[in-house]
Design a protein around this motif. Structure first.
Motif, mmCIF file in Angstrom:
data_model
loop_
_atom_site.group_PDB
_atom_site.id
_atom_site.type_symbol
_atom_site.label_atom_id
_atom_site.label_comp_id
_atom_site.label_asym_id
_atom_site.label_seq_id
_atom_site.Cartn_x
_atom_site.Cartn_y
_atom_site.Cartn_z
ATOM 1 N N ASP A 192 0.830 -1.203 0.000
ATOM 2 C CA ASP A 192 0.000 0.000 0.000
ATOM 3 C C ASP A 192 0.868 1.258 0.000
ATOM 4 O O ASP A 192 2.042 1.235 0.388
ATOM 5 C CB ASP A 192 -0.905 0.013 1.238
ATOM 6 N N PRO A 198 2.063 5.279 -1.715
ATOM 7 C CA PRO A 198 2.749 5.754 -2.919
ATOM 8 C C PRO A 198 4.067 5.012 -3.129
ATOM 9 O O PRO A 198 4.695 4.555 -2.182
ATOM 10 C CB PRO A 198 2.984 7.239 -2.633
ATOM 11 N N LYS A 199 4.461 4.912 -4.391
ATOM 12 C CA LYS A 199 5.695 4.210 -4.747
ATOM 13 C C LYS A 199 6.836 5.208 -4.890
ATOM 14 O O LYS A 199 6.665 6.311 -5.421
ATOM 15 C CB LYS A 199 5.509 3.438 -6.047
ATOM 16 N N THR A 255 5.537 0.969 -14.763
ATOM 17 C CA THR A 255 4.163 1.338 -15.103
ATOM 18 C C THR A 255 3.605 0.686 -16.363
ATOM 19 O O THR A 255 2.380 0.545 -16.476
ATOM 20 C CB THR A 255 4.056 2.872 -15.273
ATOM 21 N N TRP A 287 2.270 0.103 -11.750
ATOM 22 C CA TRP A 287 2.072 0.949 -10.577
ATOM 23 C C TRP A 287 1.235 2.174 -10.953
ATOM 24 O O TRP A 287 1.386 2.730 -12.046
ATOM 25 C CB TRP A 287 3.412 1.386 -10.022
ATOM 26 N N PRO A 288 0.356 2.620 -10.066
ATOM 27 C CA PRO A 288 -0.475 3.799 -10.366
ATOM 28 C C PRO A 288 0.376 5.058 -10.466
ATOM 29 O O PRO A 288 1.400 5.198 -9.785
ATOM 30 C CB PRO A 288 -1.431 3.863 -9.169
ATOM 31 N N THR A 289 -0.041 5.962 -11.341
ATOM 32 C CA THR A 289 0.687 7.211 -11.553
ATOM 33 C C THR A 289 -0.079 8.392 -10.973
ATOM 34 O O THR A 289 -1.265 8.309 -10.684
ATOM 35 C CB THR A 289 0.931 7.446 -13.053
ATOM 36 N N GLY A 290 0.625 9.485 -10.820
ATOM 37 C CA GLY A 290 0.065 10.707 -10.248
ATOM 38 C C GLY A 290 1.098 11.337 -9.347
ATOM 39 O O GLY A 290 1.910 10.631 -8.731
ATOM 40 N N ASP A 329 0.947 12.488 -6.526
ATOM 41 C CA ASP A 329 0.838 12.074 -5.131
ATOM 42 C C ASP A 329 0.968 10.564 -4.965
ATOM 43 O O ASP A 329 0.918 10.049 -3.851
ATOM 44 C CB ASP A 329 -0.494 12.536 -4.540
ATOM 45 N N LYS A 330 1.148 9.857 -6.079
ATOM 46 C CA LYS A 330 1.213 8.392 -6.040
ATOM 47 C C LYS A 330 2.596 7.831 -6.351
ATOM 48 O O LYS A 330 2.880 6.673 -6.053
ATOM 49 C CB LYS A 330 0.204 7.801 -7.033
ATOM 50 N N MET A 331 3.465 8.633 -6.938
ATOM 51 C CA MET A 331 4.798 8.136 -7.299
ATOM 52 C C MET A 331 5.829 9.244 -7.169
ATOM 53 O O MET A 331 5.609 10.380 -7.596
ATOM 54 C CB MET A 331 4.805 7.580 -8.728
#
Length: 371
Positions: A10, A12-13, A217, A225-228, A230-232
């Motif tokens: 869980d 951000p990456k 990604t 992996w999800p992008t954004g 605030d997410k990466m």
């Protein structure tokens, strides 16, 4: 947490990408030391190592050595000890008759990598705390080979005879550092075939940051992996740049010898900048020097997509008289720190790295990724 657990964990990456650059990796080590100390303070963990924070570490050439050490859970202080204690041995002069092919011996470097990494440690070993990307060039196939220990990758299927996860880790790192002219190539057995590998720095991924993003990604790599923003997070650390500007150049000087000497480094410098530029175009850049005088640093600037795909920081130094003076290091001779084998000037490289860390690191840039 093992590197396998990082894929679906869980939160951000966080990706760390380290450039190639020979002994100038000492500068990278000092910047990373600043990042490690900053995170320890912010998170209240005196024993934190970078493998506790970053999920995916990518490296090319000397960056592959540092990335591997980080992925194995080493504190930066231990990596510093390795570079200071082994720098001169890594660049041990080759026997005179061998110098027609390469400049330095590789036996001592191979022995040191076996000692640090472990002779029996494979690319798929559970000793690795993070996902790891190592960039090489396959001279046999004439192609870049960015290899990741992502267990979902096509060629990491353990049922394959040529599964990449079975390759000795030290040998992959040695292959990524096999700079042409400096070191002999590395031969690696994959299944029933042998391949000849040389330094990943002679690919377009001497700065592996954007490649790491793609491998994290894109659907074919099976992580997605999800992008954004605030997410990466992508943190990219360089080994210094020094464009060969020459205002006195005249066309008649640009003969065969001039081109043979200048074109390879010019192409590598352009590729390095392109990877950085791509990260700033698609990522929300919070830190980084000027790309050029037109686009400047891209900090706070819009890219081609409606939203940025990740947050990005780039830490590097310009190894020119002007660049060093801007860091308060006008006493350092640029020529002493521009070469890839300047082992006599490790102390100056450390000073540069510490100056970059002291002037450019900002915990506020990491604030969204401290949870």
């Amino acid at each position: 947490m093992s590197y396998r657990d990082r894929i679906n964990a869980d939160g951000p990456k966080k990706i760390l990408a380290l450039d190639g650059g020979g002994i100038r990796g000492m500068m990278t080590v000092e910047i990373l030391s600043g990042i490690e100390e900053m995170l320890r303070s912010a998170l209240g963990r005196e024993d934190l190592v970078l493998a506790d924070y970053f999920d995916y570490v990518a490296g090319t050439s000397t960056g592959a050595i540092i990335a591997t050490c980080i992925s194995l859970g080493m504190p930066v202080a231990k990596i510093r000890e390795f570079y200071i204690g082994s720098g001169k041995e890594m660049f041990d002069k080759a026997f005179i008759l061998k110098r027609f092919r390469y400049k330095y011996e590789d036996e001592k470097l191979s022995d040191m990598l076996r000692e640090v990494v472990g002779s029996d440690t494979t690319f798929g070993s559970d000793k690795l705390k993070t996902l790891l990307l190592i960039v090489m060039r396959n001279a046999t196939t004439d192609s870049p080979w960015p290899l990741s220990n992502n267990p979902r990758a096509k060629y990491n299927d353990t049922s394959r005879k040529d599964c990449n996860l079975n390759i000795p880790l030290w040998q992959l790192v040695r292959a990524s550092t096999a700079a042409p002219v400096y070191f002999p190539p590395e031969v690696i057995q994959l299944g029933e075939r042998e391949f000849i590998f040389v330094d990943g720095g002679v690919t377009t991924y001497n700065n592996p940051a954007f490649m790491a993003f793609l491998m994290a990604t894109l659907e074919p790599y099976n992580m997605q992996w999800p992008t954004g923003e605030d997410k990466m997070l992508i943190v990219s650390v360089g080994t210094g740049t020094n464009a060969k500007a020459n205002e006195d150049l005249v066309p008649d000087e640009m003969n065969l010898f001039y081109n043979a000497a200048s074109i390879p480094s010019a192409l590598m410098f352009a590729a390095l900048n392109e990877q950085d530029f791509l990260c700033r175009a698609f990522g929300q850049c919070l830190s980084g020097d000027l790309i050029d005088r037109e686009v400047e640093s891209m900090i706070g600037k819009k890219g081609p997509l409606p939203a940025k795909l990740f947050t990005y920081m780039r830490y590097n130094a310009e190894l020119t008289a002007e660049g060093l003076a801007a860091l308060g290091l006008a006493d350092i001779n640029p020529e002493n720190v521009q070469k890839l084998d300047s082992v006599e000037h490790i102390t100056d490289l450390q000073r540069i790295g510490r100056a970059v860390a002291g002037s450019k690191l900002n915990i506020e840039h990491f604030r969204s990724f401290l949870k």
